[in-house]
Design a protein around this motif. Structure first.
Motif, PDB file in Angstrom:
ATOM      1  N   VAL A  94      32.174 -52.467 -21.178  1.00 35.11           N
ATOM      2  CA  VAL A  94      32.894 -53.100 -20.076  1.00 35.11           C
ATOM      3  C   VAL A  94      34.273 -52.461 -19.926  1.00 35.11           C
TER       4      VAL A  94
ATOM      5  N   SER B 299      34.923 -54.243 -13.870  1.00 27.51           N
ATOM      6  CA  SER B 299      35.215 -55.563 -13.340  1.00 27.51           C
ATOM      7  C   SER B 299      36.695 -55.714 -13.035  1.00 27.51           C
ATOM      8  N   GLY B 300      36.969 -56.558 -12.069  1.00 25.83           N
ATOM      9  CA  GLY B 300      38.337 -56.859 -11.662  1.00 25.83           C
ATOM     10  C   GLY B 300      38.282 -57.800 -10.475  1.00 25.83           C
TER      11      GLY B 300
ATOM     12  N   ALA C  72      37.587 -53.393 -17.858  1.00 23.51           N
ATOM     13  CA  ALA C  72      38.212 -54.448 -17.047  1.00 23.51           C
ATOM     14  C   ALA C  72      39.559 -53.960 -16.522  1.00 23.51           C
TER      15      ALA C  72
ATOM     16  N   LEU D  66      44.693 -59.367 -21.725  1.00 26.77           N
ATOM     17  CA  LEU D  66      43.586 -58.426 -21.628  1.00 26.77           C
ATOM     18  C   LEU D  66      43.742 -57.303 -22.640  1.00 26.77           C
TER      19      LEU D  66
ATOM     20  N   SER E 158      43.135 -54.940 -14.575  1.00 20.39           N
ATOM     21  CA  SER E 158      44.086 -55.960 -14.168  1.00 20.39           C
ATOM     22  C   SER E 158      45.475 -55.387 -14.398  1.00 20.39           C
TER      23      SER E 158
ATOM     24  N   LEU F 227      39.357 -63.143 -15.276  1.00 14.71           N
ATOM     25  CA  LEU F 227      38.740 -62.271 -16.281  1.00 14.71           C
ATOM     26  C   LEU F 227      38.480 -62.991 -17.606  1.00 14.71           C
TER      27      LEU F 227
ATOM     28  N   ALA G 191      34.762 -60.315 -11.065  1.00 14.15           N
ATOM     29  CA  ALA G 191      35.269 -61.145 -12.164  1.00 14.15           C
ATOM     30  C   ALA G 191      34.997 -62.620 -11.940  1.00 14.15           C
TER      31      ALA G 191
ATOM     32  N   LEU H  44      34.993 -53.375 -25.070  1.00 13.07           N
ATOM     33  CA  LEU H  44      35.833 -53.698 -23.921  1.00 13.07           C
ATOM     34  C   LEU H  44      36.986 -52.704 -23.838  1.00 13.07           C
TER      35      LEU H  44
END
Length: 320
Positions: free
Chosen positions: A96, A51-52, A98, A133, A100, A108, A79, A122
């Motif tokens: 997940v 995700s992003g 992520a 994050l 960023s 997010l 996101a 994560l």
């Protein structure tokens, strides 16, 4: 202001040098959690969720595609869309990742909260170890500090290149851990030239019902009928279930004198060229081209015929 071609080349070389140096720095100082991230992904019972948003979202989507095509089931969750129902696609069995660069991407927030609420592993890919994050993540793949290649230092260039390369590094490490082989790769790439080049003989051959087989003592008059009926212009000669010879048009021409008084084994070429089913189709085509033939009988380790491979079957499948 009009730039000269030399100025454009100088700019291109500068960008590539900046990004290349950043990649070398990343290779020399891989994130401390890299090995742990590989283990976490290996242990994943569900899917790897990437995700992003923005440029990081594009990179996340590409990493997900690379994972999926190399044996690690993965997909991309936008996101922003995650906050509007797509969080439901992420389960406790998933992992997940992520992305960023700043680690402060507002969009997010809900996804991070979801992983914490349901104890979903994560992994963060960012450039700031102390970001929101990074502090929330279980594992951090922190990118080394490096200047963006953009002359303003604003457009994501070097940072996205490093994130993409790190994703490739994860995918390849996982491939090697899983023992991912060319035949597995073809499973996920059945189309196009790549899929064709990875095809095996056993996947393209005609099966046993199409085999033009005759016993050694079969009269040539009847053998010719079998050759005609099967449509390959050839016949395999078998003894005790094993292929002991092959009859081709060339064999017929060489034995024209008294052909109808002979048996199949009298005319056949002994110890013919064959192919095992696990041989790469490109290797079989090369073998046929080298020997100026158009087909190969496919046999197992005991010389029992399993099928027949015609060069036209290979060409139709895109094997050249």
């Amino acid at each position: 202001m009009t730039e000269t071609p030399n100025a454009s080349l100088t700019a291109a070389a500068r960008v590539l040098k900046i990004e290349g140096e950043a990649l070398l720095a990343l290779a020399e100082t891989l994130p401390a959690d890299f090995s742990a991230a590989v283990e976490q992904l290996m242990a994943c019972q569900g899917r790897v969720i990437l995700s992003g948003i923005g440029k990081s979202g594009h990179i996340a989507r590409k990493i997900a595609a690379t994972f999926s095509s190399t044996g690690t089931p993965a997909y991309f969750v936008h996101a922003a869309e995650a906050s509007h129902g797509d969080l439901g696609t992420i389960t406790p069995a998933d992992v997940v990742i992520a992305l960023s660069n700043s680690g402060e991407t507002t969009e997010l927030g809900d996804l991070i909260a979801h992983t914490r609420r349901f104890t979903i592993p994560l992994i963060a890919i960012s450039s700031r170890a102390g970001s929101t994050l990074a502090l929330a993540a279980d594992l951090n793949l922190t990118l080394p500090l490096a200047p963006e290649a953009c002359p303003l230092g604003l457009a994501p260039t070097t940072s996205t290149t490093m994130a993409l390369a790190l994703g490739d590094a994860l995918a390849v490490a996982l491939m090697e851990r899983r023992g991912f082989e060319p035949e597995h790769f073809r499973t996920f790439h059945p189309g196009g030239r790549l899929g064709a080049r990875l095809a095996r003989v056993g996947q393209l051959m005609r099966g046993s019902k199409d085999l033009p087989l005759v016993p050694t003592d079969f009269p040539m008059a009847d053998t010719l009928l079998v050759m005609t009926q099967k449509g390959f212009g050839t016949a395999g000669v078998v003894e005790n279930g094993c292929l002991v010879g092959v009859i081709t048009d060339g064999d017929l021409r060489r034995n024209m004198g008294g052909l109808m008084e002979k048996t199949a084994i009298d005319v056949a070429t002994r110890t013919p060229l064959t192919a095992p089913p696990e041989m790469m189709a490109v290797e079989a085509v090369a073998l046929m081209n080298q020997n100026k033939i158009t087909m190969l009988f496919v046999t197992d380790a005991d010389a029992q015929p399993l099928g027949i491979l015609h060069i036209h079957d290979c060409l139709r499948a895109g094997v050249q």
